[in-house]
Design an enzyme around this catalytic site. Structure first.
Site, PDB file in Angstrom:
ATOM      1  N   LYS A 160       0.840  -1.197   0.000  1.00 35.17           N
ATOM      2  CA  LYS A 160       0.000   0.000   0.000  1.00 35.17           C
ATOM      3  C   LYS A 160       0.875   1.248   0.000  1.00 35.17           C
ATOM      4  CE  LYS A 160      -1.954   2.787   2.802  1.00 35.17           C
ATOM      5  NZ  LYS A 160      -1.830   4.027   1.977  1.00 35.17           N
ATOM      6  N   GLY A 208       6.831   5.077   8.553  1.00 37.25           N
ATOM      7  CA  GLY A 208       5.982   6.255   8.684  1.00 37.25           C
ATOM      8  C   GLY A 208       6.071   6.828  10.084  1.00 37.25           C
ATOM      9  N   THR A 227       5.536   7.587  14.031  1.00 32.64           N
ATOM     10  CA  THR A 227       5.565   6.735  15.222  1.00 32.64           C
ATOM     11  C   THR A 227       4.148   6.420  15.710  1.00 32.64           C
ATOM     12  OG1 THR A 227       7.750   7.493  15.862  1.00 32.64           O
ATOM     13  CG2 THR A 227       6.382   6.617  17.618  1.00 32.64           C
ATOM     14  N   GLU A 228       3.266   7.414  15.680  1.00 29.94           N
ATOM     15  CA  GLU A 228       1.889   7.211  16.145  1.00 29.94           C
ATOM     16  C   GLU A 228       1.162   6.179  15.268  1.00 29.94           C
ATOM     17  OE1 GLU A 228       1.090   8.303  19.074  1.00 29.94           O
ATOM     18  OE2 GLU A 228      -0.745   7.145  18.729  1.00 29.94           O
ATOM     19  N   GLY A 241       2.671   3.820  13.671  1.00 31.10           N
ATOM     20  CA  GLY A 241       3.312   2.547  14.033  1.00 31.10           C
ATOM     21  C   GLY A 241       2.612   1.892  15.212  1.00 31.10           C
ATOM     22  N   GLU A 296       9.732   1.176  10.891  1.00 29.66           N
ATOM     23  CA  GLU A 296      10.758   2.193  10.682  1.00 29.66           C
ATOM     24  C   GLU A 296      10.054   3.521  10.854  1.00 29.66           C
ATOM     25  OE1 GLU A 296      12.740   4.815   9.720  1.00 29.66           O
ATOM     26  OE2 GLU A 296      12.882   4.254   7.604  1.00 29.66           O
ATOM     27  N   CYS A 342      13.322  10.743   7.324  1.00 29.47           N
ATOM     28  CA  CYS A 342      13.270  10.265   8.708  1.00 29.47           C
ATOM     29  C   CYS A 342      14.626  10.457   9.374  1.00 29.47           C
ATOM     30  CB  CYS A 342      12.823   8.817   8.755  1.00 29.47           C
ATOM     31  SG  CYS A 342      13.570   7.830   7.490  1.00 29.47           S
ATOM     32  N   GLU A 393       9.308  15.528  15.561  1.00 29.17           N
ATOM     33  CA  GLU A 393       9.739  15.442  14.168  1.00 29.17           C
ATOM     34  C   GLU A 393       8.977  16.485  13.346  1.00 29.17           C
ATOM     35  OE1 GLU A 393       8.734  11.781  11.899  1.00 29.17           O
ATOM     36  OE2 GLU A 393      10.867  11.786  11.408  1.00 29.17           O
TER      37      GLU A 393
HETATM   38  P1  NAI Z   1       1.643   8.171   8.257  1.00 35.58           P
HETATM   39  O1  NAI Z   1       2.488   7.344   9.161  1.00 35.58           O
HETATM   40  O2  NAI Z   1       0.245   8.429   8.672  1.00 35.58           O
HETATM   41  O3  NAI Z   1       1.572   7.479   6.805  1.00 35.58           O
HETATM   42  C1  NAI Z   1       2.457   6.496   6.336  1.00 35.58           C
HETATM   43  C2  NAI Z   1       1.668   5.366   5.683  1.00 35.58           C
HETATM   44  O4  NAI Z   1       0.815   4.763   6.658  1.00 35.58           O
HETATM   45  C3  NAI Z   1       0.743   5.805   4.557  1.00 35.58           C
HETATM   46  O5  NAI Z   1       0.729   4.808   3.555  1.00 35.58           O
HETATM   47  C4  NAI Z   1      -0.604   5.894   5.243  1.00 35.58           C
HETATM   48  O6  NAI Z   1      -1.688   5.744   4.356  1.00 35.58           O
HETATM   49  C5  NAI Z   1      -0.529   4.733   6.189  1.00 35.58           C
HETATM   50  N1  NAI Z   1      -1.428   4.807   7.346  1.00 35.58           N
HETATM   51  C6  NAI Z   1      -1.879   5.920   7.987  1.00 35.58           C
HETATM   52  N2  NAI Z   1      -2.689   5.574   9.006  1.00 35.58           N
HETATM   53  C7  NAI Z   1      -2.749   4.232   9.019  1.00 35.58           C
HETATM   54  C8  NAI Z   1      -3.415   3.280   9.843  1.00 35.58           C
HETATM   55  N3  NAI Z   1      -4.194   3.650  10.869  1.00 35.58           N
HETATM   56  N4  NAI Z   1      -3.241   1.966   9.583  1.00 35.58           N
HETATM   57  C9  NAI Z   1      -2.461   1.571   8.568  1.00 35.58           C
HETATM   58  N5  NAI Z   1      -1.815   2.416   7.751  1.00 35.58           N
HETATM   59  C10 NAI Z   1      -1.945   3.738   7.965  1.00 35.58           C
HETATM   60  O7  NAI Z   1       2.398   9.520   7.994  1.00 35.58           O
HETATM   61  P2  NAI Z   1       1.752  10.884   7.378  1.00 35.58           P
HETATM   62  O8  NAI Z   1       0.444  11.150   8.040  1.00 35.58           O
HETATM   63  O9  NAI Z   1       1.790  10.782   5.913  1.00 35.58           O
HETATM   64  O10 NAI Z   1       2.822  11.961   7.828  1.00 35.58           O
HETATM   65  C11 NAI Z   1       2.739  12.554   9.111  1.00 35.58           C
HETATM   66  C12 NAI Z   1       4.109  12.709   9.714  1.00 35.58           C
HETATM   67  O11 NAI Z   1       4.701  11.426   9.907  1.00 35.58           O
HETATM   68  C13 NAI Z   1       5.122  13.452   8.888  1.00 35.58           C
HETATM   69  O12 NAI Z   1       5.007  14.825   9.036  1.00 35.58           O
HETATM   70  C14 NAI Z   1       6.413  12.932   9.447  1.00 35.58           C
HETATM   71  O13 NAI Z   1       6.758  13.623  10.630  1.00 35.58           O
HETATM   72  C15 NAI Z   1       6.099  11.509   9.791  1.00 35.58           C
HETATM   73  N6  NAI Z   1       6.559  10.604   8.737  1.00 35.58           N
HETATM   74  C16 NAI Z   1       7.722   9.931   8.933  1.00 35.58           C
HETATM   75  C17 NAI Z   1       8.231   9.132   7.939  1.00 35.58           C
HETATM   76  C18 NAI Z   1       9.499   8.401   8.119  1.00 35.58           C
HETATM   77  O14 NAI Z   1      10.098   7.992   7.136  1.00 35.58           O
HETATM   78  N7  NAI Z   1       9.942   8.190   9.335  1.00 35.58           N
HETATM   79  C19 NAI Z   1       7.569   9.002   6.637  1.00 35.58           C
HETATM   80  C20 NAI Z   1       6.321   9.727   6.543  1.00 35.58           C
HETATM   81  C21 NAI Z   1       5.869  10.494   7.569  1.00 35.58           C
END
Ligand code: NAI
Ligand code: MG
Length: 493
Positions: free
Chosen positions: A186, A239, A241-242, A244, A261, A295, A396
């Site tokens: 996904k 993605g 931490t929350e 995760g 990660e 990240c 972050e």
């Molecule tokens: P996110 O963690 O919500 O999204 C990442 C992935 O998880 C996307 O494919 C999203 O559709 C999916 N996702 C979201 N909620 C989910 C759930 N409940 N169950 C399963 N999958 C889910 O990150 P988002 O909202 O795009 O970005 C928010 C913040 O997260 C960013 O500003 C950044 O600080 C952080 N982030 C960190 C990353 C990293 O590489 N460590 C990458 C992306 C975001």
């Protein structure tokens, strides 16, 4: 301004489906969502919005494909992975433009990092398919032939973010496919295009139907049902931490294996004896590469107090020189942030920092140059006068914002570096080899770079300590995350 390549326009003009069992499908709901070019705010394509029923279909396809895929000759799995790497390298220019249009990143960066590293990942893991070996175990308690087999964990759900859309597909698909797993992938809702293009390439090079299935859609509606699905054996996630934590909760029904990660707030320490030109260059990339949406971003810069003035002056000068623009333009140094939501988040953090007492030394706002106002551009920002208790030093930000602070001893530098709930990466700049190794050992982070920052190689494991998650990407360790060991006992008495 470069023109968009024909292959890219043709790809954007086609209506794309979910890839399930080797074929494109509409979402069962028929719903689609808009894909936006963050440099212009324009809708450039739409993608199917998958829901729980589509995830069921994709998981069923992956389960059906699993027995034949894990039984396939390792050399044949190798050939398919190698060919996929070759196809990615062949289409580098088109894929780089797709990333620029979808994510915003400059094509030059995509061509230097995202695309070649993705191709190398597929080729590297092609080499591992024939080297997944068990062991024979010497048994003391009787007469047995006892050996281990390393078997695929099964069906993998891969949930990835938008900051390196294609590369993250590589991180997850390379080792899982080499291990003999089948996958439901996904991509992030902000950036589904390169994953859809990769799906086409996988069909082209001949991956059997169902080995990789791609479901585009949102976190709540497509990601959550995948994380909870009883037909999925492992989730690999990158993605926030929350998110995760939510994935861990969702995975507990069938006790899925989970690799996470997550976020970071990485320190970058510049000692007084550092090569200042190199440290400056490295710090610059650590903060501003990929618009700061990394990240591993070295968001907390700590400079020896004796060198602060010159260092900050030069960093600020360079930040002011950055040319913002569309990722498609070869003259662009930095593109837009990925989305309006991310723009609001980053400018919100800058405002929070100022309210907490930080000083804006460069940037500090959305770009208002003519030609940039429709996109999600933030000026490269340097904040001074920061301290450890400020939110901008603890959370972050994920944008082009450098926080610069000082230290006056090595112990203090290490203490400041480790004063975080995260533990993804760190940088150290010094000419003193003893100090370099001492500090590298003392920092609680999964990667430490000495006199460089952000270097990656497909063979080198990468992943977090503390709240940055667990489970490694890349290298042999990532392969192990998609395998489980079976011990077989044969009585010889
Ligand atoms: P996110 O963690 O919500 O999204 C990442 C992935 O998880 C996307 O494919 C999203 O559709 C999916 N996702 C979201 N909620 C989910 C759930 N409940 N169950 C399963 N999958 C889910 O990150 P988002 O909202 O795009 O970005 C928010 C913040 O997260 C960013 O500003 C950044 O600080 C952080 N982030 C960190 C990353 C990293 O590489 N460590 C990458 C992306 C975001
Ligand atoms: Mg989210």
């Amino acid at each position: 301004m470069t023109t968009v390549l024909e292959g890219v326009s043709a790809f954007l003009a086609r209506e794309h489906g979910l890839l399930i069992a080797g074929e494109e499908h509409d979402a069962r709901s028929r719903e689609r969502f808009d894909v936006v070019n963050p440099a212009t705010g324009e809708v450039i394509a739409t993608a199917p919005s998958a829901g729980a029923a589509d995830v069921d279909d994709a998981v069923a396809a992956a389960r059906a494909a699993l027995p034949a895929w894990r039984a396939l000759a390792p050399t044949r799995r190798a050939e398919l992975l190698w060919d996929l790497g070759t196809a990615v390298a062949r289409d580098a220019d088109e894929l780089a433009q797709l990333e620029a249009i979808d994510n915003g990143k400059p094509t030059g960066e995509a061509l230097a990092v995202d695309i070649p590293l993705t191709a190398e990942i597929f080729r590297y893991y092609a080499g591992w398919t024939t080297k997944i070996e068990g062991a024979t175990i010497p048994i003391s308690s009787g007469s047995f032939h006892t050996y281990t087999r390393r078997e695929p964990v099964g069906v993998v759900g891969a949930i990835i973010p938008w900051n390196f859309p294609l590369l993250m597909c590589g991180y997850k698909l390379g080792p899982s496919l080499a291990a003999g797993c089948t996958v439901v992938l996904k991509p992030a809702e902000q950036t589904p295009l390169s994953a859809l293009r990769l799906a086409e390439l996988m069909v082209e090079v001949g991956f059997p139907p169902g080995v990789v299935n791609v479901v585009t859609g949102f976190g709540e509606t497509a990601g959550a049902p995948l994380a909870a699905h009883p037909g999925v054996d492992k989730i690999t996630f990158t993605g926030e931490t929350e998110t995760g934590r939510k994935i861990l909760d969702a995975s507990k029904g069938n006790l899925k294996r989970v690799s996470l990660e997550l976020g970071g707030k990485s320190p970058n320490i510049v000692f007084a004896d550092a090569d200042m030109d190199a440290a400056l260059q490295g710090t610059f990339g650590a903060v501003f590469f990929n618009q700061g949406q990394c990240c591993i971003a070295g968001a907390r810069t700590y400079v020896d107090a004796r060198r602060e003035e010159e260092f900050v002056e030069r960093l600020v000068e360079r930040a002011r020189d950055i040319r913002l623009g569309s990722g498609l333009d070869p003259d662009t140094d930095m593109g837009p942030l990925v989305s309006e939501e991310q723009l609001r988040r980053v400018t919100g953090y800058i405002e929070t920092g100022v309210a907490e007492g930080a000083t804006v030394l460069a940037g500090g706002s959305r770009a208002d140059d003519p030609g940039l106002t429709a996109g999600y551009f933030v000026r490269p920002t340097v904040l001074g006068g920061v301290n450890q208790s400020m939110r901008v030093m603890r959370e972050e930000i994920f944008g082009p914002v450098a926080m610069v602070s000082t230290f006056s001893s090595e112990e203090e530098a290490v203490a400041l570096a480790n004063d975080t709930s995260y533990g993804l990466a760190a940088g150290i700049w010094t000419r003193d080899v003893k100090r370099a190794h001492r500090v590298a050992a003392a920092i609680d982070a999964g990667t430490v770079w000495v006199n460089t920052y952000g270097w990656f190689d497909v063979a080198a494991p990468y992943g977090g300590f503390k709240m940055s998650g667990y489970g490694k990407e890349l290298g042999e360790e990532a392969l192990g995350a998609y395998l489980q060991t079976k011990t077989v006992w044969v009585d010889l008495s």
